[in-house]
Design a protein around this motif. Structure first.
Motif, PDB file in Angstrom:
ATOM      1  N   TYR A 222      32.754   7.548  45.867  1.00 44.60           N
ATOM      2  CA  TYR A 222      31.748   7.890  46.875  1.00 44.60           C
ATOM      3  C   TYR A 222      30.620   6.860  46.927  1.00 44.60           C
ATOM      4  CZ  TYR A 222      33.892  12.477  47.568  1.00 44.60           C
ATOM      5  OH  TYR A 222      34.772  13.498  47.886  1.00 44.60           O
ATOM      6  N   THR A 223      30.830   5.690  46.358  1.00 44.65           N
ATOM      7  CA  THR A 223      29.804   4.654  46.280  1.00 44.65           C
ATOM      8  C   THR A 223      29.993   3.638  47.402  1.00 44.65           C
ATOM      9  OG1 THR A 223      29.733   4.904  43.873  1.00 44.65           O
ATOM     10  CG2 THR A 223      28.775   2.900  44.796  1.00 44.65           C
ATOM     11  N   PRO A 224      28.944   3.289  48.150  1.00 43.86           N
ATOM     12  CA  PRO A 224      29.096   2.333  49.254  1.00 43.86           C
ATOM     13  C   PRO A 224      29.422   0.928  48.751  1.00 43.86           C
ATOM     14  CG  PRO A 224      26.773   2.819  48.872  1.00 43.86           C
ATOM     15  CD  PRO A 224      27.562   3.773  48.019  1.00 43.86           C
ATOM     16  N   GLY A 225      30.281   0.230  49.508  1.00 45.93           N
ATOM     17  CA  GLY A 225      30.606  -1.157  49.184  1.00 45.93           C
ATOM     18  C   GLY A 225      31.673  -1.341  48.142  1.00 45.93           C
ATOM     19  N   ILE A 226      32.254  -0.238  47.624  1.00 42.38           N
ATOM     20  CA  ILE A 226      33.253  -0.313  46.558  1.00 42.38           C
ATOM     21  C   ILE A 226      34.593   0.200  47.076  1.00 42.38           C
ATOM     22  CG2 ILE A 226      33.960   0.591  44.313  1.00 42.38           C
ATOM     23  CD1 ILE A 226      31.790  -1.227  43.852  1.00 42.38           C
ATOM     24  N   ILE A 227      35.640  -0.609  46.894  1.00 42.78           N
ATOM     25  CA  ILE A 227      37.003  -0.204  47.224  1.00 42.78           C
ATOM     26  C   ILE A 227      37.858  -0.410  45.977  1.00 42.78           C
ATOM     27  CG2 ILE A 227      39.031  -0.641  48.657  1.00 42.78           C
ATOM     28  CD1 ILE A 227      36.775   0.546  50.235  1.00 42.78           C
ATOM     29  N   ALA A 228      38.584   0.610  45.564  1.00 42.98           N
ATOM     30  CA  ALA A 228      39.447   0.494  44.380  1.00 42.98           C
ATOM     31  C   ALA A 228      40.700  -0.296  44.726  1.00 42.98           C
ATOM     32  CB  ALA A 228      39.819   1.874  43.855  1.00 42.98           C
TER      33      ALA A 228
ATOM     34  N   TYR B  33      27.498   4.953  53.771  1.00 43.09           N
ATOM     35  CA  TYR B  33      28.224   4.302  54.857  1.00 43.09           C
ATOM     36  C   TYR B  33      28.152   2.795  54.641  1.00 43.09           C
ATOM     37  CZ  TYR B  33      29.243   2.164  59.360  1.00 43.09           C
ATOM     38  OH  TYR B  33      29.767   1.352  60.336  1.00 43.09           O
ATOM     39  N   THR B  34      29.267   2.110  54.889  1.00 42.76           N
ATOM     40  CA  THR B  34      29.326   0.654  54.791  1.00 42.76           C
ATOM     41  C   THR B  34      30.013   0.087  56.024  1.00 42.76           C
ATOM     42  OG1 THR B  34      29.500   0.754  52.372  1.00 42.76           O
ATOM     43  CG2 THR B  34      30.103  -1.322  53.427  1.00 42.76           C
ATOM     44  N   TYR B  35      29.374  -0.909  56.627  1.00 39.24           N
ATOM     45  CA  TYR B  35      30.021  -1.729  57.646  1.00 39.24           C
ATOM     46  C   TYR B  35      30.141  -3.131  57.080  1.00 39.24           C
ATOM     47  CZ  TYR B  35      30.711  -4.748  61.643  1.00 39.24           C
ATOM     48  OH  TYR B  35      31.197  -5.719  62.489  1.00 39.24           O
ATOM     49  N   ASN B  36      31.351  -3.677  57.077  1.00 44.40           N
ATOM     50  CA  ASN B  36      31.581  -4.997  56.488  1.00 44.40           C
ATOM     51  C   ASN B  36      32.448  -5.826  57.430  1.00 44.40           C
ATOM     52  OD1 ASN B  36      32.065  -7.232  54.851  1.00 44.40           O
ATOM     53  ND2 ASN B  36      32.264  -6.013  52.984  1.00 44.40           N
ATOM     54  N   ASP B  37      31.834  -6.849  58.006  1.00 42.56           N
ATOM     55  CA  ASP B  37      32.547  -7.805  58.858  1.00 42.56           C
ATOM     56  C   ASP B  37      32.973  -8.968  57.963  1.00 42.56           C
ATOM     57  OD1 ASP B  37      33.549  -9.283  60.992  1.00 42.56           O
ATOM     58  OD2 ASP B  37      31.591 -10.137  61.484  1.00 42.56           O
ATOM     59  N   ALA B  38      34.157  -8.851  57.366  1.00 43.83           N
ATOM     60  CA  ALA B  38      34.629  -9.803  56.354  1.00 43.83           C
ATOM     61  C   ALA B  38      35.672 -10.718  56.975  1.00 43.83           C
ATOM     62  CB  ALA B  38      35.210  -9.061  55.157  1.00 43.83           C
TER      63      ALA B  38
ATOM     64  N   HIS C 211      34.811  -0.221  58.280  1.00 46.70           N
ATOM     65  CA  HIS C 211      33.962   0.955  58.113  1.00 46.70           C
ATOM     66  C   HIS C 211      34.496   1.803  56.964  1.00 46.70           C
ATOM     67  CE1 HIS C 211      32.270   0.176  62.156  1.00 46.70           C
ATOM     68  NE2 HIS C 211      33.514  -0.084  62.502  1.00 46.70           N
ATOM     69  N   ASN C 212      33.622   2.237  56.093  1.00 43.34           N
ATOM     70  CA  ASN C 212      33.990   3.294  55.159  1.00 43.34           C
ATOM     71  C   ASN C 212      32.773   4.151  54.872  1.00 43.34           C
ATOM     72  OD1 ASN C 212      33.334   0.891  53.251  1.00 43.34           O
ATOM     73  ND2 ASN C 212      33.282   2.657  51.883  1.00 43.34           N
ATOM     74  N   ALA C 213      33.008   5.455  54.805  1.00 40.78           N
ATOM     75  CA  ALA C 213      31.913   6.407  54.660  1.00 40.78           C
ATOM     76  C   ALA C 213      32.328   7.525  53.719  1.00 40.78           C
ATOM     77  CB  ALA C 213      31.535   6.986  56.033  1.00 40.78           C
ATOM     78  N   SER C 214      31.330   8.182  53.141  1.00 41.87           N
ATOM     79  CA  SER C 214      31.607   9.315  52.253  1.00 41.87           C
ATOM     80  C   SER C 214      30.455  10.300  52.309  1.00 41.87           C
ATOM     81  CB  SER C 214      31.832   8.837  50.808  1.00 41.87           C
ATOM     82  OG  SER C 214      30.634   8.302  50.273  1.00 41.87           O
ATOM     83  N   LEU C 215      30.768  11.549  52.006  1.00 41.23           N
ATOM     84  CA  LEU C 215      29.762  12.604  51.963  1.00 41.23           C
ATOM     85  C   LEU C 215      30.176  13.624  50.912  1.00 41.23           C
ATOM     86  CD1 LEU C 215      27.291  14.180  53.119  1.00 41.23           C
ATOM     87  CD2 LEU C 215      28.899  15.234  54.740  1.00 41.23           C
TER      88      LEU C 215
ATOM     89  N   ILE D 143      35.950  11.463  52.221  1.00 42.68           N
ATOM     90  CA  ILE D 143      35.972   9.996  52.141  1.00 42.68           C
ATOM     91  C   ILE D 143      36.779   9.491  53.324  1.00 42.68           C
ATOM     92  CG2 ILE D 143      36.763   8.010  50.803  1.00 42.68           C
ATOM     93  CD1 ILE D 143      36.414   9.709  48.286  1.00 42.68           C
ATOM     94  N   ALA D 144      36.209   8.572  54.090  1.00 40.74           N
ATOM     95  CA  ALA D 144      36.882   8.056  55.281  1.00 40.74           C
ATOM     96  C   ALA D 144      36.827   6.532  55.291  1.00 40.74           C
ATOM     97  CB  ALA D 144      36.224   8.602  56.545  1.00 40.74           C
ATOM     98  N   HIS D 145      37.996   5.905  55.515  1.00 39.01           N
ATOM     99  CA  HIS D 145      38.107   4.456  55.615  1.00 39.01           C
ATOM    100  C   HIS D 145      38.762   4.098  56.939  1.00 39.01           C
ATOM    101  CE1 HIS D 145      38.169   3.640  50.962  1.00 39.01           C
ATOM    102  NE2 HIS D 145      37.106   4.284  51.358  1.00 39.01           N
ATOM    103  N   SER D 146      38.278   3.042  57.582  1.00 38.59           N
ATOM    104  CA  SER D 146      39.023   2.491  58.711  1.00 38.59           C
ATOM    105  C   SER D 146      40.164   1.639  58.173  1.00 38.59           C
ATOM    106  CB  SER D 146      38.093   1.669  59.607  1.00 38.59           C
ATOM    107  OG  SER D 146      37.558   0.560  58.902  1.00 38.59           O
TER     108      SER D 146
END
Length: 689
Positions: free
Chosen positions: A89-95, A571-576, A596-600, A617-620
């Protein structure tokens, strides 16, 4: 698991301590009387103390950097059992997939498998870290080399351990769950004398998996001892000894740009696949306060990780509806010896920190593997192979890597005015790399990099509860930073990767400090990436002209709403994007980085004893690799929990992926994709004494 002499001694002392505590309780308390629950107040929101971002006792509002904190209360509320679950549930982190045998993360879209600290010390061996010893996790975003030296561009994860205390609530935890999951842990400690405290944490974790064939068993023993030598001097000794057997898992292959349509449990390896990881770590912290202004800290840490394993991995999907595989045998040993000496001096409006770090890291890597063959049916793989003689397989890699670091760093936190603060820092590293190729007559490759990593941040306190900041920094990652170099360009000619960060942010406390929000705009650019030389017909020569730029926004909200509802939203928006490459199309999205990825997560207490939790948890969509040929579709997953609390115990029932969503969680490459776990249930009982 073989017990060590130190742990046996401490365990014996604990028996005496716990017995004494029990007798004392019996004498002062009625057998039927429940003790009052001791609530220990902790700084919340912007007043939360973080140590990893500055190596000083600073609050979130004071640091010009994006930082996320997962505290022990969060870990318990979500009944987490791994670093991956703790940071979900942490922004900016993808396992990442981690080959099914280790912790692995992408931070702000950059691959960061070794960007982990243990109480501010480098802890970069590759294995699953048991969560039992963790008090909280600090995720520090952006380039961090001004304090910690070489590293990836996205940031790092600082694991803060539980420390010995004179008065501690001892606890036994039992967890049972789907797929024969079972876990038992003990956390006991207290005062051994007027000036000596001890703590012993032990855990046993085992079970099967939603993935066919896959299973694991882990044992952990972690003793700790603190000694107040004098009012000015203290010593802390800690150790972690972990043994783990785990089936490696490379996931499922892809077909026509998508993961193949098979059940989430479909396993493409063999029954003889295994990994055995022995991890030992011991560290000592000596602290002396000369006066209220000047203090000295020395940290010494040694760790050794021995890995032995065999993995049958997917390599290619064939036109005839089969998957070709490769059998790999990979014994690896890594040893780390680190020493940090730091002096902190508060004078006037300055808080000065200077440090000297000396470290030596060694890694022996042996990889034996077959060719690509051993086909199995794409939709119905079976585990029918007979185990070969692993030690007679052809050698692909046989190397010894030695990395020596000498580093000096300096930091100044300056109160310019009542509202303006500045942070200035820099670190000089001499990083010596030496790789011996035992497969090639012990040929030696060497390189020494002299690196300077600066950092500057400015904080404006609009009000005591609100601050805005701007930060810039630079970090470097030498070619041998992972303690193994396999590129075609000679090591001596490979310049370190260079990363530049620009970030602005706003942090604020709300509702009388019950609610905390942070928002950050960031831009991270990495250069000197290796890419093919188009003028070389052999395809072996490489140029360092590759560039990647990740920019976006991170927002986080955590605290308590009206009615006692606890909330954690992100919420994280990352144009990578890839900016320059001769291998990859310009403009491609970086791997494992959804736009986009968000969590609540919400937790509501209805009575003194009952509470419920719900999370999403939602990921684009994201891509398995930067070639963007295999897409992992976006998804949303729901978690639910219900908890019952009493003074002496609490019970939590957790439903993970309550909607049984089918999704692809991560990927190692285009033919090794990890399906997410379907609906599963766990129950945790914590008993205090």
């Amino acid at each position: 698991m073989q017990a060590k002499p130190l742990s046996l001694i401490i365990a014996a002392l604990f028996c005496h301590t716990c017995s004494s505590q029990a007798i004392a309780q019996t004498q002062t308390q009625s057998p039927n009387e429940l003790p009052a629950i001791e609530v220990k107040a902790q700084a919340q929101g912007g007043d939360t103390l973080v140590s990893g971002a500055s190596k000083t006792r600073s609050t979130l509002l004071e640091i010009p950097q994006s930082i996320s904190v997962v505290n022990n209360e969060d870990l318990r509320a979500r009944a987490v059992n791994s670093s991956k679950d703790a940071l979900a549930y942490t922004p900016g982190i993808i396992a990442g997939q981690g080959e099914g045998r280790r912790d692995e993360f992408y931070i702000r879209g950059f691959y960061s498998p070794r960007e982990t600290l243990l109480d501010g010390m480098r802890d970069d061996s590759l294995y699953y870290r048991d969560i039992a010893t963790t008090d909280k996790l600090e995720v520090i975003k952006g380039a961090t080399a001004a304090l910690y030296g070489r590293g990836a561009a996205g940031g790092l994860i600082n694991r803060i351990t539980k420390k010995p205390q004179a008065k501690q609530e001892n606890e036994i935890s039992l967890a049972l769950g789907s797929n024969r999951q079972r876990r038992l842990s003990v956390d006991a400690g207290g005062a051994l004398g007027a000036d000596v405290n001890a703590r012993l944490i032990a855990a046993y974790d085992a079970g099967d998996s939603y993935r066919d064939v896959v299973n694991h068993k882990r044992e952990l023993l972690a003793p700790a001892l603190s000694w107040t030598i004098s009012p000015q001097t203290s010593l802390l000794l800690q150790a972690e000894m972990q043994r783990e057997d785990h089936t490696p898992d490379r996931g499922i292959p892809s077909l026509n740009g998508r993961a193949v349509a098979v059940d989430a449990g479909t396993f493409y390896g063999e029954k003889f696949d295994y990994t055995k990881t022995d991890s030992d770590l011991i560290k000592a912290r000596l602290e002396h306060k000369f006066n209220r202004q000047l203090s000295l800290v020395n940290n010494l840490q040694y760790s050794q990780t021995d890995l032995d394993g065999v993995n049958t991995r997917n390599r290619r999907v064939n036109a005839n509806g089969t998957v070709s595989r490769q059998i790999t045998y990979f014994p690896i040993q890594q040893k780390n010896l680190l020493n940090q000496t730091e002096l902190t001096y508060a004078v006037g409006d300055h808080l000065l920190l200077t440090g000297l770090e000396l470290s030596q890291q060694k890694r022996d890597s042996l990889i034996r593997q077959t060719g690509t063959a051993y086909p199995v049916d794409l939709y119905h793989p079976q585990q029918l192979l007979t185990a070969p003689d692993f030690k007679s397989l052809p050698v692909a890699i046989n190397s010894h890597f030695n990395a020596d670091t000498v580093a000096l760093y300096l930091q100044d936190q300056i109160a310019l005015t009542a509202n303006w603060d500045m942070l200035l820092g820099g670190r000089f590293d001499q990083f010596k790399q030496k790789q011996t190729n035992r497969q090639n007559n012990n040929a030696v490759s060497e390189r020494t990099d002299n690196l300077f990593s600066p950092r500057m941040g400015l904080v404006y306190k609009i009000t005591p509860q609100q601050s805005v900041y701007v930060a810039v920094s630079r970090s470097h990652q030498p070619a041998g930073g992972d303690l193994l170099y396999t590129g075609s360009k000679p090591l001596s000619e490979v310049k370190p990767l260079k990363t530049d960060l620009q970030e602005i942010g706003l942090k604020q406390d709300w509702l009388d400090k019950r609610l905390y929000t942070s928002i950050a705009l960031f831009r991270v650019e990495q250069s000197n990436q290796l890419t093919a030389d188009p003028s070389d017909p052999t395809g072996l020569r490489q140029l360092q002209i590759g560039r990647q730029r990740n920019q976006g926004l991170e927002a986080e909200l955590q605290g308590q709403l009206a009615g006692g509802t606890q909330v954690h939203a992100s919420y994280t928006y990352n144009d990578a994007k890839i900016l320059a490459s001769n291998d990859i199309r310009i403009g491609n999205r970086a791997e494992m980085t959804p736009a986009h990825n968000a969590s609540l997560w919400l937790k509501q207490s209805f009575t003194r004893n009952w509470s419920v939790g719900a999370g999403i948890i939602a990921h684009s969509e994201q891509y398995a690799l930067t070639d963007n040929t295999v897409r992992l579709p976006g998804y949303a997953r729901i978690d639910l929990s219900v908890a019952y609390l009493q003074a002496r115990y609490d019970i939590t029932l957790k439903l993970n992926n309550a909607g049984n969503t089918r999704y692809m969680e991560s990927a190692n490459n285009n033919v090794q994709i990890q399906p997410g776990a379907p609906l599963n249930v766990s129950m945790v009982l914590n008993s205090r004494f």
